[in-house]
Design a protein around this motif. Structure first.
Motif, PDB file in Angstrom:
ATOM      1  N   ALA A 129       0.647  -1.415   0.019  1.00 48.33           N
ATOM      2  CA  ALA A 129      -0.063   0.360  -0.042  1.00 48.33           C
ATOM      3  C   ALA A 129       0.802   1.103   0.062  1.00 48.33           C
ATOM      4  O   ALA A 129       0.563   2.270  -0.893  1.00 48.33           O
ATOM      5  N   ASP A 130       1.907   1.311   0.904  1.00 48.23           N
ATOM      6  CA  ASP A 130       2.962   2.307   0.847  1.00 48.23           C
ATOM      7  C   ASP A 130       3.460   2.616  -0.547  1.00 48.23           C
ATOM      8  O   ASP A 130       3.520   3.899  -0.676  1.00 48.23           O
ATOM      9  N   ALA A 131       3.888   1.576  -1.017  1.00 46.94           N
ATOM     10  CA  ALA A 131       4.520   1.622  -2.432  1.00 46.94           C
ATOM     11  C   ALA A 131       3.551   2.265  -3.483  1.00 46.94           C
ATOM     12  O   ALA A 131       4.005   2.955  -4.483  1.00 46.94           O
ATOM     13  N   LEU A 132       2.398   1.896  -3.227  1.00 46.60           N
ATOM     14  CA  LEU A 132       1.397   2.466  -4.171  1.00 46.60           C
ATOM     15  C   LEU A 132       1.047   3.945  -4.253  1.00 46.60           C
ATOM     16  O   LEU A 132       0.738   4.473  -5.292  1.00 46.60           O
ATOM     17  N   GLY A 133       1.041   4.501  -2.858  1.00 44.53           N
ATOM     18  CA  GLY A 133       0.652   5.830  -3.037  1.00 44.53           C
ATOM     19  C   GLY A 133       0.457   6.263  -1.343  1.00 44.53           C
ATOM     20  O   GLY A 133       0.053   5.308  -0.498  1.00 44.53           O
ATOM     21  N   SER A 134       0.525   7.656  -1.227  1.00 44.08           N
ATOM     22  CA  SER A 134       0.532   8.125   0.274  1.00 44.08           C
ATOM     23  C   SER A 134      -0.721   8.039   1.064  1.00 44.08           C
ATOM     24  O   SER A 134      -0.720   7.581   2.222  1.00 44.08           O
ATOM     25  N   ASP A 135      -1.679   7.824   0.295  1.00 44.20           N
ATOM     26  CA  ASP A 135      -3.216   7.649   0.834  1.00 44.20           C
ATOM     27  C   ASP A 135      -3.653   6.175   1.081  1.00 44.20           C
ATOM     28  O   ASP A 135      -4.594   5.740   1.536  1.00 44.20           O
ATOM     29  N   VAL A 136      -2.929   5.408   0.215  1.00 43.24           N
ATOM     30  CA  VAL A 136      -3.352   3.713   0.471  1.00 43.24           C
ATOM     31  C   VAL A 136      -3.297   3.113   1.513  1.00 43.24           C
ATOM     32  O   VAL A 136      -4.092   2.276   1.874  1.00 43.24           O
ATOM     33  N   PRO A 137      -2.108   3.355   2.301  1.00 45.68           N
ATOM     34  CA  PRO A 137      -2.223   2.743   3.887  1.00 45.68           C
ATOM     35  C   PRO A 137      -3.433   2.922   4.532  1.00 45.68           C
ATOM     36  O   PRO A 137      -4.015   2.387   5.239  1.00 45.68           O
ATOM     37  N   ALA A 138      -3.723   4.298   4.639  1.00 49.67           N
ATOM     38  CA  ALA A 138      -4.834   4.767   5.346  1.00 49.67           C
ATOM     39  C   ALA A 138      -6.116   4.191   4.849  1.00 49.67           C
ATOM     40  O   ALA A 138      -7.134   3.833   5.636  1.00 49.67           O
ATOM     41  N   CYS A 139      -6.389   3.929   3.451  1.00 47.78           N
ATOM     42  CA  CYS A 139      -7.639   3.535   3.044  1.00 47.78           C
ATOM     43  C   CYS A 139      -7.478   2.029   3.257  1.00 47.78           C
ATOM     44  O   CYS A 139      -8.522   1.367   3.448  1.00 47.78           O
ATOM     45  N   LEU A 140      -6.321   1.328   3.296  1.00 46.77           N
ATOM     46  CA  LEU A 140      -6.168  -0.071   3.603  1.00 46.77           C
ATOM     47  C   LEU A 140      -6.749  -0.536   4.897  1.00 46.77           C
ATOM     48  O   LEU A 140      -7.618  -1.216   5.367  1.00 46.77           O
ATOM     49  N   LEU A 141      -6.199   0.548   5.994  1.00 50.39           N
ATOM     50  CA  LEU A 141      -6.693   0.828   7.350  1.00 50.39           C
ATOM     51  C   LEU A 141      -8.110   0.786   7.456  1.00 50.39           C
ATOM     52  O   LEU A 141      -8.914   0.070   8.153  1.00 50.39           O
ATOM     53  N   GLY A 142      -8.670   1.846   6.765  1.00 48.33           N
ATOM     54  CA  GLY A 142     -10.032   2.025   6.695  1.00 48.33           C
ATOM     55  C   GLY A 142     -10.899   2.538   8.019  1.00 48.33           C
ATOM     56  O   GLY A 142     -12.087   2.348   8.205  1.00 48.33           O
ATOM     57  N   LYS A 143      -9.937   3.223   8.886  1.00 49.91           N
ATOM     58  CA  LYS A 143     -10.477   3.643  10.148  1.00 49.91           C
ATOM     59  C   LYS A 143      -9.955   4.999  10.440  1.00 49.91           C
ATOM     60  O   LYS A 143      -9.109   5.427   9.798  1.00 49.91           O
ATOM     61  N   THR A 144     -10.763   5.838  11.194  1.00 55.23           N
ATOM     62  CA  THR A 144     -10.405   7.130  11.618  1.00 55.23           C
ATOM     63  C   THR A 144      -8.917   7.123  12.110  1.00 55.23           C
ATOM     64  O   THR A 144      -8.477   6.268  13.027  1.00 55.23           O
ATOM     65  N   ALA A 145      -8.086   7.781  11.565  1.00 58.75           N
ATOM     66  CA  ALA A 145      -6.767   7.953  12.242  1.00 58.75           C
ATOM     67  C   ALA A 145      -6.027   9.285  11.813  1.00 58.75           C
ATOM     68  O   ALA A 145      -6.297   9.854  10.875  1.00 58.75           O
ATOM     69  N   ILE A 146      -5.039   9.477  12.806  1.00 60.21           N
ATOM     70  CA  ILE A 146      -4.190  10.524  12.447  1.00 60.21           C
ATOM     71  C   ILE A 146      -3.234   9.971  11.341  1.00 60.21           C
ATOM     72  O   ILE A 146      -2.490   8.999  11.637  1.00 60.21           O
ATOM     73  N   GLY A 147      -2.804  10.826  10.661  1.00 56.58           N
ATOM     74  CA  GLY A 147      -1.738  10.511   9.437  1.00 56.58           C
ATOM     75  C   GLY A 147      -0.643  11.384   9.471  1.00 56.58           C
ATOM     76  O   GLY A 147      -0.864  12.563   9.528  1.00 56.58           O
ATOM     77  N   LYS A 148       0.647  11.058   9.632  1.00 63.04           N
ATOM     78  CA  LYS A 148       1.646  12.014   9.648  1.00 63.04           C
ATOM     79  C   LYS A 148       2.825  11.350   8.533  1.00 63.04           C
ATOM     80  O   LYS A 148       2.594  10.552   7.958  1.00 63.04           O
ATOM     81  N   GLY A 149       3.881  11.941   8.297  1.00 60.75           N
ATOM     82  CA  GLY A 149       4.727  11.750   7.188  1.00 60.75           C
ATOM     83  C   GLY A 149       4.099  12.265   6.147  1.00 60.75           C
ATOM     84  O   GLY A 149       3.549  13.141   5.944  1.00 60.75           O
ATOM     85  N   ARG A 150       4.013  11.240   5.187  1.00 64.00           N
ATOM     86  CA  ARG A 150       3.230  11.416   3.760  1.00 64.00           C
ATOM     87  C   ARG A 150       1.972  11.379   3.885  1.00 64.00           C
ATOM     88  O   ARG A 150       0.935  11.359   3.067  1.00 64.00           O
ATOM     89  N   GLY A 151       1.541  11.002   5.085  1.00 64.78           N
ATOM     90  CA  GLY A 151       0.319  10.438   5.297  1.00 64.78           C
ATOM     91  C   GLY A 151       0.055   8.937   5.732  1.00 64.78           C
ATOM     92  O   GLY A 151      -0.923   8.267   6.139  1.00 64.78           O
TER      93      GLY A 151
END
Length: 268
Positions: A129-151
């Motif tokens: 997910a991280d290699a595919l794009g900055s938002d993909v890990p958050a979308c994989l998690l699929g839960k409310t979360a604080i994102g830092k770094g690239r997200g």
């Protein structure tokens, strides 16, 4: 055949802190997800097949390679599993700041993991997910979360499930890269204890590209019962959170304009 909902991603707040030497930006954001989304269907196949259907299929016409097919290819490289037939039913506008492509890729990874008995918290999935794009890990998690770094650095937090949400896109697509390029470079501070009291630092550059976003924000903010109106991501989709389902439904009627897309939904 497995079915996964690729839920739309919202940035309830998005603070851009700095430009990074690698070309990305240092971010602090509050990710949330809604019920509304694309639908991905996946099944084993003799050869890889991919097709797009749904209201926004035409926007992806002729794309032989996209985030979904890349996700499937990288899953096969890491976990095996052979070829798959994938159908993406596209309900979210393209290039609209609500993670459509990222959510689709994440849904593909979840479906593949379910099919091939890979735990959804497997670090290998998040590496893909991280290699595919900055938002993909958050979308994989699929839960409310604080994102830092690239997200991609995620810290799950308590969400507001069930909160009524109205999504509105004025029928324009904006380039994420161009919006970030136009960011003025000013660090306006971190997320505070109440991220909803924050801001979206990309609203100003997005407005410079597509001034109609301002019309959407003004229309949403003026509706009775709204508790927050803001642009999501790099735009052009905006959202409003409401106190009640009835207020959300009334706002959907009030802000409707020819050529604008909207969806009444809820936070998950």
């Amino acid at each position: 055949m497995l079915t996964e909902i690729a839920r739309a991603k919202l940035n309830l707040a998005l603070h851009v802190r700095a430009r990074r030497p690698d070309g990305y930006h240092e971010l602090e954001t509050l990710f949330a997800f809604v019920e509304q989304g694309d639908v991905l269907r996946l099944a084993p196949a003799d050869t890889p097949r991919f097709r797009v259907t749904g209201p926004f299929a035409a926007a992806l016409a002729g794309e032989g390679d996209n985030l979904v097919t890349r996700a499937a290819a990288r899953f096969a490289e890491s976990f095996g599993g052979g070829a798959h037939a994938i159908e993406l039913e596209k309900h979210l506008p393209v290039a609209s700041g609500i993670g459509g492509g990222s959510a689709d890729a994440a849904a593909a990874l979840r479906a593949l993991a379910r099919l091939h008995i890979v735990p959804l918290d497997d670090p290998g999935l998040f590496a893909i997910a991280d290699a595919l794009g900055s938002d993909v890990p958050a979308c994989l998690l699929g839960k409310t979360a604080i994102g830092k770094g690239r997200g991609e650095q995620l810290q799950p937090v308590t969400g507001m499930p069930g909160t009524p949400v109205l999504l509105v896109n004025p029928g324009v697509a904006v380039s994420t890269a161009e919006v970030f390029r136009r960011w003025d470079g000013v660090d306006r501070g971190p997320l505070g204890g109440d991220p909803l009291a924050g801001r979206n630092d990309l609203e100003a550059p997005a407005l410079a590209i597509a001034p109609v976003i301002g019309e959407v924000l003004a229309a949403l903010a003026a509706q009775p019962g709204v508790t927050l109106a803001r642009m999501s991501g790099s735009g052009a989709t905006c959202f409003a959170l409401f106190e009640t389902v009835e207020a959300c439904a009334a706002a959907a009627v009030a802000v409707a304009r020819p050529g604008w897309w909207s969806a009444e939904t809820r936070l998950v």
